[in-house]
Design a protein around this motif. Structure first.
Motif, short mmCIF file in Angstrom:
data_model
loop_
_atom_site.label_atom_id
_atom_site.label_comp_id
_atom_site.label_asym_id
_atom_site.label_seq_id
_atom_site.Cartn_x
_atom_site.Cartn_y
_atom_site.Cartn_z
N SER A 25 0.94 -1.15 -0.01
CA SER A 25 -0.05 -0.12 0.00
C SER A 25 0.89 1.24 0.05
O SER A 25 0.59 2.24 -0.78
N GLN A 28 2.15 1.58 -3.62
CA GLN A 28 1.19 2.19 -4.49
C GLN A 28 0.98 3.77 -4.26
O GLN A 28 0.87 4.38 -5.14
N SER A 33 5.17 0.01 -8.44
CA SER A 33 4.31 -0.90 -8.71
C SER A 33 4.92 -2.34 -8.14
O SER A 33 6.47 -2.56 -8.57
N TYR A 48 -4.51 -7.56 -0.52
CA TYR A 48 -4.25 -7.52 -2.00
C TYR A 48 -4.15 -8.78 -2.89
O TYR A 48 -3.69 -9.67 -2.05
#
Ligand SMILES: Nc1nc2c(ncn2[C@@H]2O[C@H](COP(=O)(O)OP(=O)(O)O)[C@@H](O)[C@H]2O)c(=O)[nH]1
Ligand SMILES: [Mg+2]
Length: 276
Positions: A25, A28, A33, A48
């Protein structure tokens, strides 16, 4: 981005899966990536969705039901099955050939010590050109129990020695320590003060032979001078950033861009970078 990989290890419940989702997180939010790889067949829920998931290869429930293994034996069976079918992992990895991976591992200590499962996974990744770093999670709650902390430090050391890759030890769940987490006493656990460990272990046992064993183990820990911990408080963005910068440093993330200063969790201590 380059082929980088974090292999997230540690005892069951030490916070590996939480670590992975926290890092993803954060990545992101900073436009990095990263793909999650799940190698824990007993995992139930992920924040995720894993890009690669061992549960697509083999189901722990099937193993337990059909082969009548217990949960621990079943898990070892699943991981050995993965190694026997390592082509599956290589094919899956092919889809993420130039990417940054974070691998969530099971907690069984034997996978890092006497069964060469993780070593084989590391060898496959390295053969495919990944730079792999080991992240070893240990629960901060262990610092209240000298024998658990001892065992945790030894297991971290064992994983380091076994895998022979760049390695960071992370003390997880620092938020649960509250104010206590900011004291000098806690610093002595992060930098593993072996004299203090010995003192505390001695309070727990009066048997001479155990004390001799403790002395031998602390000598081993201090002679190797390998084990120190970066604290992680998932409620504090600076703390997450600090952990990630240690990992970036170990993995030489962005080595072709401007080098950046490594923040230090202890300004007085300048000799622990090499140990992680
Ligand atoms: N308060 C707090 N709880 C955590 C933290 N990390 C993990 N946990 C909790 O500890 C338990 C085990 O965490 P998990 O990530 O599943 O551990 P794993 O078995 O190593 O993957 C879960 O109930 C988590 O919610 C943390 O940093 N802070
Ligand atoms: Mg987990």
């Amino acid at each position: 981005m380059g082929k980088l990989c974090q292999l997230v290890m540690g005892p069951a419940g030490s916070g590996k899966s939480t670590f992975c989702s926290t890092i993803i997180s954060h990545a992101q939010a900073t436009k990095r990536s990263m793909h999650l790889v799940n190698l824990d067949p007993a995992a139930e829920h992920f924040e995720y969705k894993p890009a690669i998931d061992i549960r697509d290869l083999i189901s722990l429930d099937d193993v337990v039901e059909e082969l009548h293994y217990g949960p621990n034996g079943g898990l070892i069976y699943c991981l050995e099955f993965l190694i026997d079918n390592i082509d599956w992992l290589e094919d899956e990895l092919d889809n993420y050939a130039e990417d940054y991976l974070i691998i969530d591992c099971p907690g069984q200590i034997e996978l890092y010590t006497h069964i060469p499962v993780m070593r084989t996974v590391v060898e496959v990744l390295q053969r495919l050109g990944y730079r792999v770093g080991g992240i070893y999670c240990l629960d901060s709650q262990f610092i209240d129990d000298p024998s658990k902390f001892f065992a945790g430090v030894l297991s971290a050391m064992s994983a380091m020695v076994q895998l022979e890759i760049a390695h960071i030890n992370v003390m997880t769940k620092m938020d649960l320590l509250g104010e206590k987490g900011k004291t000098l006493e806690t610093e002595r656990f992060l930098d593993v003060d072996t004299d203090m460990m010995l003192e505390r272990a001695a309070q727990d046992t009066s048997m001479t032979r155990f004390q001799d064993l403790n002395i031998a183990m602390t000598r081993l820990i201090s002679e190797f001078n390998l084990v120190s911990f970066v604290p992680l408080d998932i409620t504090d963005e600076d703390s997450i950033e600090l952990v990630l910068s240690h990992i970036d440093h170990a993995l030489q993330y962005g080595e072709d861009v401007e080098p950046k200063e490594l923040p230090d969790h202890d300004a007085d201590d300048d000799d622990d970078d090499a140990s992680m």
